[in-house]
Write an enzyme that holds these catalytic residues in place. Structure first.
Site, PDB file in Angstrom:
ATOM      1  N   ASP A 158       3.967   3.588  -7.406  1.00  0.00           N
ATOM      2  CA  ASP A 158       5.371   3.910  -7.660  1.00  0.00           C
ATOM      3  C   ASP A 158       5.998   4.348  -6.339  1.00  0.00           C
ATOM      4  O   ASP A 158       5.289   4.563  -5.356  1.00  0.00           O
ATOM      5  CB  ASP A 158       5.534   4.948  -8.773  1.00  0.00           C
ATOM      6  CG  ASP A 158       4.993   6.327  -8.431  1.00  0.00           C
ATOM      7  OD1 ASP A 158       4.128   6.427  -7.526  1.00  0.00           O
ATOM      8  OD2 ASP A 158       5.407   7.302  -9.067  1.00  0.00           O
ATOM      9  N   TYR A 210       7.809   6.180  -3.101  1.00  0.00           N
ATOM     10  CA  TYR A 210       7.750   7.503  -2.476  1.00  0.00           C
ATOM     11  C   TYR A 210       8.767   8.410  -3.174  1.00  0.00           C
ATOM     12  O   TYR A 210       9.880   7.986  -3.491  1.00  0.00           O
ATOM     13  CB  TYR A 210       8.092   7.416  -0.994  1.00  0.00           C
ATOM     14  CG  TYR A 210       7.095   6.654  -0.151  1.00  0.00           C
ATOM     15  CD1 TYR A 210       5.760   7.062  -0.072  1.00  0.00           C
ATOM     16  CD2 TYR A 210       7.496   5.545   0.588  1.00  0.00           C
ATOM     17  CE1 TYR A 210       4.846   6.378   0.726  1.00  0.00           C
ATOM     18  CE2 TYR A 210       6.590   4.854   1.399  1.00  0.00           C
ATOM     19  CZ  TYR A 210       5.266   5.283   1.457  1.00  0.00           C
ATOM     20  OH  TYR A 210       4.370   4.607   2.246  1.00  0.00           O
ATOM     21  N   PHE A 243       5.187   0.965   0.093  1.00  0.00           N
ATOM     22  CA  PHE A 243       4.650   1.490   1.351  1.00  0.00           C
ATOM     23  C   PHE A 243       5.695   1.609   2.469  1.00  0.00           C
ATOM     24  O   PHE A 243       5.438   2.242   3.489  1.00  0.00           O
ATOM     25  CB  PHE A 243       3.459   0.657   1.858  1.00  0.00           C
ATOM     26  CG  PHE A 243       2.267   0.700   0.950  1.00  0.00           C
ATOM     27  CD1 PHE A 243       1.492   1.856   0.861  1.00  0.00           C
ATOM     28  CD2 PHE A 243       1.919  -0.394   0.178  1.00  0.00           C
ATOM     29  CE1 PHE A 243       0.391   1.910   0.017  1.00  0.00           C
ATOM     30  CE2 PHE A 243       0.822  -0.348  -0.671  1.00  0.00           C
ATOM     31  CZ  PHE A 243       0.043   0.802  -0.747  1.00  0.00           C
ATOM     32  N   HIS A 285      -7.467   2.641  -1.713  1.00  0.00           N
ATOM     33  CA  HIS A 285      -6.078   2.900  -1.321  1.00  0.00           C
ATOM     34  C   HIS A 285      -6.052   3.473   0.104  1.00  0.00           C
ATOM     35  O   HIS A 285      -6.977   4.188   0.507  1.00  0.00           O
ATOM     36  CB  HIS A 285      -5.450   3.900  -2.295  1.00  0.00           C
ATOM     37  CG  HIS A 285      -3.976   3.975  -2.227  1.00  0.00           C
ATOM     38  ND1 HIS A 285      -3.320   4.783  -1.303  1.00  0.00           N
ATOM     39  CD2 HIS A 285      -3.007   3.358  -2.936  1.00  0.00           C
ATOM     40  CE1 HIS A 285      -2.021   4.649  -1.470  1.00  0.00           C
ATOM     41  NE2 HIS A 285      -1.789   3.798  -2.453  1.00  0.00           N
TER      42      HIS A 285
END
Length: 225
Positions: free
Chosen positions: A64, A66, A77, A186
């Site tokens: 989801d 930031y 990202f 991740h």
């Protein structure tokens, strides 16, 4: 209702009429009116706006957006101009440097990748300020699962970059043998050393694209914006 401005409009037309999406739309209308939500409502679908279906070569999945002020702008990202790259993005930059000699820029805006065919899609497209995963299980996952299924149906070979448990779980939606699926941990500081560091996904992506007659991605970003 939603106007993306390219071939995604026709592909998702029926999806935007479904009951779950109409409920999601009502929920978002309330949230944007009464709380602080990221990204800006006009940036929610930027991943699709920047990368038409026909142009997709690489699919990069996030979870989801930031949840800090001024960060999210609709590409997973990526952060807006003037915002310090968050730790996960800094780790992505470090792996790019190790993998392909990437020169680390002074910003965190990844839109140059999106315009080359890297669909940078979060599985949930909105979030309350300072409340990660606050818009999970409201309907976004049904829409983005449909987007992933449509991408899997493409005849042109794609690379799917699935980093972390949430993204890797979407492998269950993929069955087209034409595509390459690359999974690892991740890039967050908590999991970067469980596979992401040293994964070589950027050079592997370009090797696959080149082998299939596609133009590779120029991962190098402008040094300043």
């Amino acid at each position: 209702m939603v106007h993306i401005g390219n071939d995604w409009d026709a592909l998702l037309k029926d999806e935007f009429q479904k009951e779950y999406y109409l409920r999601l739309r009502q929920f978002l209308a309330y949230e944007y009116r009464h709380t602080v939500v990221y990204p800006d409502m006009y940036d929610i679908f930027n991943a699709l706006k920047y990368t038409p279906y026909e142009k997709v070569k690489v699919v990069l999945l996030g979870q989801d957006p930031y949840h800090g002020r001024g960060q999210a702008h609709g590409l997973c990202f990526s952060v807006q101009k003037g915002v310090t790259p968050p730790p996960s993005l800094q780790n992505i930059y470090q792996e790019l440097h190790r993998d392909i000699g990437f020169q680390i820029p002074a910003h965190g805006n990844l839109s140059a990748w999106a315009r080359q065919g890297v669909l940078m899609l979060n599985t949930v497209l909105t979030v309350r300020a300072n409340q990660p995963n606050s818009h999970a299980n409201k309907g976004w996952e049904q829409l983005t699962d449909r987007i992933i299924q449509l991408l899997d149906q493409k005849d042109a070979p794609l690379v799917f970059l699935l980093w972390g448990k949430n993204a890797s779980s979407k492998q269950a939606l993929l069955s087209n043998p034409r595509h390459q699926i690359l999974t690892t941990s991740h890039p967050s500081p908590y999991s970067v050393h469980y596979g992401f560091a040293g994964c070589g996904h950027f050079s592997k992506t370009n090797a696959f694209l080149t082998a299939n007659g596609c133009t590779p991605i120029d991962w190098q970003l402008p040094m300043t914006l």
